[in-house]
Design a protein around this motif. Sequence first.
Motif, PDB file in Angstrom:
ATOM      1  N   ASN A 191     113.678 -11.673 -96.836  1.00  0.00           N
ATOM      2  CA  ASN A 191     113.042 -10.618 -97.630  1.00  0.00           C
ATOM      3  C   ASN A 191     111.517 -10.703 -97.582  1.00  0.00           C
ATOM      4  N   MET A 192     111.006 -11.916 -97.412  1.00  0.00           N
ATOM      5  CA  MET A 192     109.574 -12.161 -97.534  1.00  0.00           C
ATOM      6  C   MET A 192     108.828 -12.184 -96.210  1.00  0.00           C
ATOM      7  N   GLU A 193     109.532 -12.467 -95.134  1.00  0.00           N
ATOM      8  CA  GLU A 193     108.864 -12.748 -93.850  1.00  0.00           C
ATOM      9  C   GLU A 193     107.925 -11.642 -93.377  1.00  0.00           C
ATOM     10  N   GLN A 194     108.402 -10.404 -93.356  1.00  0.00           N
ATOM     11  CA  GLN A 194     107.584  -9.328 -92.790  1.00  0.00           C
ATOM     12  C   GLN A 194     106.300  -9.120 -93.588  1.00  0.00           C
ATOM     13  N   SER A 195     106.410  -9.183 -94.905  1.00  0.00           N
ATOM     14  CA  SER A 195     105.225  -9.007 -95.747  1.00  0.00           C
ATOM     15  C   SER A 195     104.207 -10.116 -95.495  1.00  0.00           C
ATOM     16  N   ILE A 196     104.692 -11.335 -95.293  1.00  0.00           N
ATOM     17  CA  ILE A 196     103.793 -12.467 -95.040  1.00  0.00           C
ATOM     18  C   ILE A 196     103.135 -12.336 -93.665  1.00  0.00           C
ATOM     19  N   LEU A 197     103.891 -11.889 -92.683  1.00  0.00           N
ATOM     20  CA  LEU A 197     103.315 -11.637 -91.354  1.00  0.00           C
ATOM     21  C   LEU A 197     102.213 -10.591 -91.456  1.00  0.00           C
ATOM     22  N   ASP A 198     102.466  -9.524 -92.203  1.00  0.00           N
ATOM     23  CA  ASP A 198     101.474  -8.462 -92.378  1.00  0.00           C
ATOM     24  C   ASP A 198     100.227  -8.988 -93.096  1.00  0.00           C
ATOM     25  N   LEU A 199     100.441  -9.846 -94.092  1.00  0.00           N
ATOM     26  CA  LEU A 199      99.313 -10.419 -94.840  1.00  0.00           C
ATOM     27  C   LEU A 199      98.438 -11.271 -93.931  1.00  0.00           C
ATOM     28  N   ALA A 200      99.063 -12.099 -93.117  1.00  0.00           N
ATOM     29  CA  ALA A 200      98.305 -12.955 -92.202  1.00  0.00           C
ATOM     30  C   ALA A 200      97.487 -12.108 -91.221  1.00  0.00           C
ATOM     31  N   THR A 228     117.051 -19.339 -87.009  1.00  0.00           N
ATOM     32  CA  THR A 228     116.593 -19.438 -85.621  1.00  0.00           C
ATOM     33  C   THR A 228     116.548 -18.070 -84.970  1.00  0.00           C
ATOM     34  N   GLU A 229     117.613 -17.273 -85.196  1.00  0.00           N
ATOM     35  CA  GLU A 229     117.660 -15.928 -84.609  1.00  0.00           C
ATOM     36  C   GLU A 229     116.525 -15.058 -85.154  1.00  0.00           C
ATOM     37  N   GLU A 230     116.268 -15.173 -86.462  1.00  0.00           N
ATOM     38  CA  GLU A 230     115.213 -14.378 -87.078  1.00  0.00           C
ATOM     39  C   GLU A 230     113.843 -14.802 -86.538  1.00  0.00           C
ATOM     40  N   ALA A 231     113.625 -16.093 -86.361  1.00  0.00           N
ATOM     41  CA  ALA A 231     112.360 -16.587 -85.820  1.00  0.00           C
ATOM     42  C   ALA A 231     112.148 -16.072 -84.399  1.00  0.00           C
ATOM     43  N   LYS A 232     113.209 -16.066 -83.601  1.00  0.00           N
ATOM     44  CA  LYS A 232     113.106 -15.572 -82.221  1.00  0.00           C
ATOM     45  C   LYS A 232     112.823 -14.073 -82.211  1.00  0.00           C
ATOM     46  N   ARG A 233     113.491 -13.332 -83.103  1.00  0.00           N
ATOM     47  CA  ARG A 233     113.306 -11.874 -83.148  1.00  0.00           C
ATOM     48  C   ARG A 233     111.869 -11.525 -83.515  1.00  0.00           C
ATOM     49  N   LEU A 234     111.362 -12.152 -84.579  1.00  0.00           N
ATOM     50  CA  LEU A 234     110.002 -11.862 -85.014  1.00  0.00           C
ATOM     51  C   LEU A 234     108.973 -12.388 -84.012  1.00  0.00           C
ATOM     52  N   GLY A 235     109.311 -13.489 -83.357  1.00  0.00           N
ATOM     53  CA  GLY A 235     108.424 -14.028 -82.327  1.00  0.00           C
ATOM     54  C   GLY A 235     108.311 -13.108 -81.130  1.00  0.00           C
ATOM     55  N   ALA A 236     109.364 -12.334 -80.900  1.00  0.00           N
ATOM     56  CA  ALA A 236     109.364 -11.421 -79.751  1.00  0.00           C
ATOM     57  C   ALA A 236     108.776 -10.056 -80.091  1.00  0.00           C
ATOM     58  N   THR A 237     108.713  -9.722 -81.361  1.00  0.00           N
ATOM     59  CA  THR A 237     108.303  -8.369 -81.752  1.00  0.00           C
ATOM     60  C   THR A 237     106.986  -8.325 -82.537  1.00  0.00           C
ATOM     61  N   THR A 238     106.356  -9.472 -82.762  1.00  0.00           N
ATOM     62  CA  THR A 238     105.083  -9.505 -83.488  1.00  0.00           C
ATOM     63  C   THR A 238     104.065 -10.325 -82.696  1.00  0.00           C
ATOM     64  N   GLN A 239     102.845 -10.430 -83.237  1.00  0.00           N
ATOM     65  CA  GLN A 239     101.805 -11.216 -82.575  1.00  0.00           C
ATOM     66  C   GLN A 239     102.058 -12.718 -82.673  1.00  0.00           C
ATOM     67  N   PHE A 240     102.980 -13.104 -83.532  1.00  0.00           N
ATOM     68  CA  PHE A 240     103.231 -14.516 -83.779  1.00  0.00           C
ATOM     69  C   PHE A 240     104.370 -15.045 -82.906  1.00  0.00           C
ATOM     70  N   THR A 241     104.312 -16.333 -82.639  1.00  0.00           N
ATOM     71  CA  THR A 241     105.351 -16.956 -81.831  1.00  0.00           C
ATOM     72  C   THR A 241     106.540 -17.330 -82.702  1.00  0.00           C
ATOM     73  N   GLN A 269     109.046 -20.175 -92.200  1.00  0.00           N
ATOM     74  CA  GLN A 269     110.353 -20.368 -92.841  1.00  0.00           C
ATOM     75  C   GLN A 269     110.445 -21.739 -93.502  1.00  0.00           C
ATOM     76  N   LEU A 270     109.885 -22.743 -92.848  1.00  0.00           N
ATOM     77  CA  LEU A 270     109.915 -24.102 -93.382  1.00  0.00           C
ATOM     78  C   LEU A 270     109.112 -24.194 -94.682  1.00  0.00           C
ATOM     79  N   VAL A 271     107.929 -23.557 -94.694  1.00  0.00           N
ATOM     80  CA  VAL A 271     107.107 -23.544 -95.902  1.00  0.00           C
ATOM     81  C   VAL A 271     107.875 -22.906 -97.055  1.00  0.00           C
ATOM     82  N   LEU A 272     108.503 -21.770 -96.790  1.00  0.00           N
ATOM     83  CA  LEU A 272     109.238 -21.059 -97.840  1.00  0.00           C
ATOM     84  C   LEU A 272     110.453 -21.849 -98.299  1.00  0.00           C
ATOM     85  N   GLY A 273     111.126 -22.499 -97.356  1.00  0.00           N
ATOM     86  CA  GLY A 273     112.275 -23.320 -97.717  1.00  0.00           C
ATOM     87  C   GLY A 273     111.884 -24.465 -98.628  1.00  0.00           C
TER      88      GLY A 273
END
Length: 205
Positions: A37-46, A1-14, A22-26
């Motif tokens: 480990n994977m989140e930032q690379s996937i955000l960049d890919l999208a 949850t904390e990671e989702a909020k952090r990336l939601g606040a610092t990237t174009q994604f919510t 995260q749910l897809v990867l889980g």
Amino acid sequence: TEEAKRLGATTQFTALQVADLQLVLGRKGFDPTAIKNMEQSILDLALATGEDLSMAAEVTAASINAFQLKSSDAASVTNTLASAAANSSIQLSTFSTAFGHAGASANAVGVDLEELSAMMGVLMDNGIKASKAGTGLRTAFSKLNEEGVPFKETLDKLARGQMTLNDATKLVGRTGANQLLILAKNRDKVRELTNEYKTNTTRLD
């Protein structure tokens, strides 16, 4: 949850979009550490491809699983996927279909992610649809593996005229043989793209 909020606040994604990632990867079997480990690379890919974030997660996870890679390989995987999408008519969403069909069998015959990406691009540029390319290659890889016939040796024989299309059809079926013939005629292009994907270290943004 904390990671989702952090990336939601610092990237174009919510935060909700990141949570879906995260749910897809889980669901693909990755634990929280691997997901981080994977989140930032996937955000960049999208962002680089303009594709849906969940789709970017789906295809990255499928690629890592099919080729028995690690979550720490996510950056190189997403670089390859973005480069392949930019170099051919292939869309990111088609990789999920193609790798779902052919990824594991490609790995079994010594074809890695970069080479399969190059092959898919060449096949699609020659008018083969993603699902057909994926199933055709899976059949070819599987049949050759069962017969103990090296995949790259088969392409070389086709390219040199030492194997006819009829011979290849008897070995791997009509669809697989037609695709092998296309790849044999475009060996240089496949090699060029494979090398480009392996040596591309440009950070996605």
